[in-house]
Write an enzyme that holds these catalytic residues in place. Structure first.
Site, PDB file in Angstrom:
ATOM      1  N   TYR A 179     -54.040  -3.869 -18.442  1.00  0.00           N
ATOM      2  CA  TYR A 179     -54.271  -4.003 -16.996  1.00  0.00           C
ATOM      3  C   TYR A 179     -53.673  -5.295 -16.444  1.00  0.00           C
ATOM      4  O   TYR A 179     -53.247  -5.346 -15.299  1.00  0.00           O
ATOM      5  CB  TYR A 179     -55.775  -4.013 -16.707  1.00  0.00           C
TER       6      TYR A 179
ATOM      7  N   LYS B 142     -57.638   1.840 -31.194  1.00  0.00           N
ATOM      8  CA  LYS B 142     -56.535   2.717 -31.608  1.00  0.00           C
ATOM      9  C   LYS B 142     -55.781   1.945 -32.691  1.00  0.00           C
ATOM     10  O   LYS B 142     -54.566   1.725 -32.618  1.00  0.00           O
ATOM     11  CB  LYS B 142     -55.661   3.070 -30.400  1.00  0.00           C
TER      12      LYS B 142
HETATM   13  C1  IPM Z   1     -62.776   1.572 -12.298  1.00  0.00           C
HETATM   14  C2  IPM Z   1     -61.611   2.011 -11.442  1.00  0.00           C
HETATM   15  C3  IPM Z   1     -60.618   0.852 -11.330  1.00  0.00           C
HETATM   16  C4  IPM Z   1     -60.112   0.599 -12.725  1.00  0.00           C
HETATM   17  C5  IPM Z   1     -59.476   1.091 -10.330  1.00  0.00           C
HETATM   18  C6  IPM Z   1     -60.002   1.402  -8.949  1.00  0.00           C
HETATM   19  C7  IPM Z   1     -58.547  -0.085 -10.285  1.00  0.00           C
HETATM   20  O1  IPM Z   1     -61.043   3.167 -11.954  1.00  0.00           O
HETATM   21  O2  IPM Z   1     -63.470   0.610 -11.907  1.00  0.00           O
HETATM   22  O3  IPM Z   1     -62.990   2.183 -13.335  1.00  0.00           O
HETATM   23  O4  IPM Z   1     -59.148   1.233 -13.188  1.00  0.00           O
HETATM   24  O5  IPM Z   1     -60.671  -0.282 -13.394  1.00  0.00           O
END
Ligand code: IPM
Ligand code: MG
Length: 359
Positions: A135, A190
């Site tokens: 992320y 994984k």
């Molecule tokens: C969550 C959501 C977020 C994520 C998005 C909205 C960025 O799906 O809080 O799970 O991917 O973390």
């Protein structure tokens, strides 16, 4: 006890309004201040996480967050999209520990798409690392593919990475959560394919030496997805990285059939936290007084428990919610024939009434 109230988009404002009423009814010394976030932040200040909103969130002890996102922002460039607000808050406030409980209330056993015997009594906790992994890893972007069969073409790429300290601190949170529950922790990885998660497994195992009272096991993420729908009650606490946790927590939430019921907490090192429902902004039903506010109300209860150490107040809210369910009060998402159907406000009022009658 200062709380930043960030309602956001879609159904966010409606559900947050109900949780605010519940918080106010507790007669605790709470100071609430509201600010725009997500699409609403973009409309008001040209950015999904306006400076003033971030400043308020930093200064507050806790954040109550509704939801962000709407299709009408789909064509904005990525840095201006509503999702950047929640990602920015997680990063800026260092909210690395995301707790996502999936609990099946006995009254709602029929809401699940799984057979009642598979899910009844389900009570699992997903501990998702929230500020690392693919992320946030750098570099990322679109570049010219340097080699191989597709050399010279454009390619998209991201970076998956976890530092040792990052794995250890989320592992500690998960082991300690397991100690307060059934004492079982499943670390999902994984490791058979990814270096990052081979390392993850090694560090979680090593951290576990400090928790001899917790039974640790390891599971590949694909198997974990399968076991979650096959025999979900075998899990107690699951700990995993940011991306696997994103995916598995949606699956776990849906086991209960009522994602409108599930709260979440995102905590930093000092238990400062952001609390939000596990569901999204549902723009298709926004403004129609049909959304279920219980996940947000239960998120407020988690806030009282984790950030403010007000266990008794947290339980008062949770008892009021159980009572309302036992009375047969239902929003549309959990409605069954014979029950009393209410809207968002009606559900908020019912919880308030239950709180008051118990007081
Ligand atoms: C969550 C959501 C977020 C994520 C998005 C909205 C960025 O799906 O809080 O799970 O991917 O973390
Ligand atoms: Mg998600």
């Amino acid at each position: 006890m200062k709380i930043a109230i960030l309602p956001g988009d879609g159904i966010g404002p409606e559900i947050v309004a109900q949780a605010v009423k519940v918080l106010q009814a507790l007669e605790l010394p709470l100071e609430l201040e509201q600010a725009a976030v997500g699409g609403a932040g973009y409309e008001a200040h040209g950015h999904p996480l306006p400076q003033a909103t971030l400043a308020l969130a930093k200064q507050a002890d806790a954040v109550l967050f509704g939801a962000v996102g709407d299709w009408k922002y789909d064509n904005l460039e990525r840095p201006l999209r509503p999702e950047q607000a929640i990602l920015g808050l997680r990063r800026e406030l260092n909210l690395f520990a995301n707790l996502r409980p999936a609990i099946l209330y006995p009254e709602l056993a029929n809401a699940s798409t799984l057979k009642p015997e598979v899910v009844s009594g389900l009570d699992i906790l997903i501990v998702r690392e929230l500020t690392g992994d693919i992320y946030f890893g750098k570099p990322r972007g679109v570049r010219t593919c340097p080699d191989g069969q597709f050399a010279g073409q454009r390619e998209g790429f991201d970076t998956m990475r976890y530092a040792e300290g990052e794995i250890r601190r989320i592992a500690h949170v998960a082991f300690q959560a397991a100690q307060k529950r059934q004492g079982r922790l499943t670390s999902v990885d994984k490791a058979n394919v990814l270096e990052t998660f081979q390392f993850w497994k090694e560090i979680v195992t090593d951290t576990g030496l400090q928790y001899p009272d917790v039974k640790l096991d390891h599971m590949y993420v694909d198997n974990a997805a399968m076991q979650l729908v096959r025999a979900p009650k075998n899990f107690d606490v699951i700990v995993t990285g940011n991306m696997f946790g994103d995916i598995l927590s949606d699956a776990a939430a849906m086991l209960t059939g009522s994602i409108g019921m599930l709260p979440s907490a995102s905590l930093d090192e000092n238990n400062k936290g952001l609390y939000e429902p596990s569901h999204g902004s549902a723009p298709d039903i926004a403004g129609r007084d049909v959304a279920n506010p219980l996940a947000t109300i239960l998120s407020a209860a988690m806030m009282l428990r984790y950030t403010f150490n007000q266990e008794e107040a947290a339980q008062r809210i949770e008892r009021a919610v159980k009572q309302v369910l036992a009375q047969g009060v239902r929003t549309a998402d959990i409605y069954e024939p014979g029950m009393q159907k209410v809207g968002t406000r009606g559900m908020g009022e019912a919880v308030l009434a239950a709180l008051r009658s118990a007081a």
